[in-house]
Scaffold this motif. Sequence first.
Motif, PDB file in Angstrom:
ATOM      1  N   TYR A  24     -10.796  -2.271   3.168  1.00  0.00           N
ATOM      2  CA  TYR A  24     -11.679  -1.342   4.038  1.00  0.00           C
ATOM      3  C   TYR A  24     -12.539  -2.364   4.786  1.00  0.00           C
ATOM      4  O   TYR A  24     -12.836  -2.082   6.034  1.00  0.00           O
ATOM      5  N   MET A  84      -9.569  -1.076  -3.366  1.00  0.00           N
ATOM      6  CA  MET A  84      -9.199  -1.119  -1.832  1.00  0.00           C
ATOM      7  C   MET A  84     -10.497  -1.438  -0.966  1.00  0.00           C
ATOM      8  O   MET A  84     -10.335  -1.696   0.290  1.00  0.00           O
ATOM      9  N   TRP A 105      -6.183   1.833  -6.288  1.00  0.00           N
ATOM     10  CA  TRP A 105      -7.290   2.469  -5.366  1.00  0.00           C
ATOM     11  C   TRP A 105      -8.580   2.052  -5.546  1.00  0.00           C
ATOM     12  O   TRP A 105      -9.304   1.788  -4.591  1.00  0.00           O
ATOM     13  N   LEU A 160       1.023  -1.035   0.009  1.00  0.00           N
ATOM     14  CA  LEU A 160      -0.012  -0.123   0.060  1.00  0.00           C
ATOM     15  C   LEU A 160       0.893   1.227   0.161  1.00  0.00           C
ATOM     16  O   LEU A 160       2.097   1.245   0.364  1.00  0.00           O
ATOM     17  N   ALA A 164      -6.025   5.921   4.348  1.00  0.00           N
ATOM     18  CA  ALA A 164      -7.441   5.548   3.978  1.00  0.00           C
ATOM     19  C   ALA A 164      -7.964   4.208   5.130  1.00  0.00           C
ATOM     20  O   ALA A 164      -9.044   4.317   5.477  1.00  0.00           O
ATOM     21  N   GLN A 180      -2.932   5.239   1.191  1.00  0.00           N
ATOM     22  CA  GLN A 180      -3.744   4.125   1.336  1.00  0.00           C
ATOM     23  C   GLN A 180      -3.890   3.621   2.851  1.00  0.00           C
ATOM     24  O   GLN A 180      -4.998   3.144   3.132  1.00  0.00           O
ATOM     25  N   CYS A 181      -2.481   3.681   3.489  1.00  0.00           N
ATOM     26  CA  CYS A 181      -2.668   3.330   4.949  1.00  0.00           C
ATOM     27  C   CYS A 181      -3.572   4.318   5.673  1.00  0.00           C
ATOM     28  O   CYS A 181      -4.354   3.769   6.628  1.00  0.00           O
TER      29      CYS A 181
END
Length: 365
Positions: A322, A318, A315, A254, A261, A258-259
């Motif tokens: 999540y 992802m 992205w 990542l 996020a 993104q971390c």
Amino acid sequence: MTLKTPAGKPRFRSLGVDLPGRPGPLNAITDVPGVAVGYTTLVSGESVRTGVTAILPRPHETVAHPCAAGWYSLNGNGEMTGTTWLTETGALSLPVLITNTHAVGPCHRGVIDWVAANKPDGAHEWLLPVIAETWDGYLNDINAPTVQPAHAMAAIEAAATGAIEEGSVGGGTGMNCYGFKGGSGTASRLVSHGPQEYTVGAFVQANFGSRRELTIAGSPVGALLADDNPLEEWAVAQAGAGSVIVVLATDAPLLPGQCTALTRRVPLGLARTGTSGSHFSGDVFLAFSTANEGALTSGFPAESGGFETLRFVPWGLMDSFYEAVVQAVEEAVLNALTANETMTGREGHRTPHLPRERLVGLLRR
């Protein structure tokens, strides 16, 4: 999947209640290869109920190799040091420690002392450790100089992979959650990405929530478990105060963004347990990726003309990560609540444990 902690304490799934998602073999943050957790637990007399938790993103021998990382604050009534440097560089390269509010300083010093003693090449310039906290002053004499740098160093040295203890251990020793005994909890989820399978692990220091809010497996049970709640009788004007720290780990490649996020999805997992986020609760979260080892270096002085490369999940793909965060965070909180017994501490203050058999009866109804 382990239904009990190494000490034989029950975990939430031992109650026979299903939760969504696919846990890793240990259902713990240590399902992420190389991630290790260590504790120093301090319990003595009537007023010492505290400790230190150390989370190592990489094994001791490679602990200084940077990981992509990001953080997020849902509510800033708390502390997580080193976050300005995380924002600047997107990289984490030291053990992460969690303790009580007034022990951040000794733990900060302890990380520096450990690096200077064990990784002296990493201590030539400056160190900005990540130390996070929650408040244990109901059960612990938080103003006493109980936690010392040596305790932080001991937690780092004790860090190990494999199954880890939960409940009243390490930094979670004196913590409370939803008016019950809280503390340290962990869980994990497996995520398929094409032919690859990755792990998302969560570790929580749970010290938040008002009893009336408590929701378990979708059932609002708090109001049905409202009796025997001495913590909220003591602090009625600040019910739900305390704080929660969550550390996420993954071996998925990542970007630092993104971390970040991932950390923004932590409140969704906490909300599944009922909290609405008290003003007096510092809710601060960190995520790191152990992939791309060797990138995101920040040497001093920097070599000119070089480049670094990051491989990362697109992205647009992802969402499954999540979802894993939300599921793992919810279960980590429930594990912290389940793996506990009643504790009495400072000035005779008492926190009851979650009544497991009674809870099962309510959920079956």
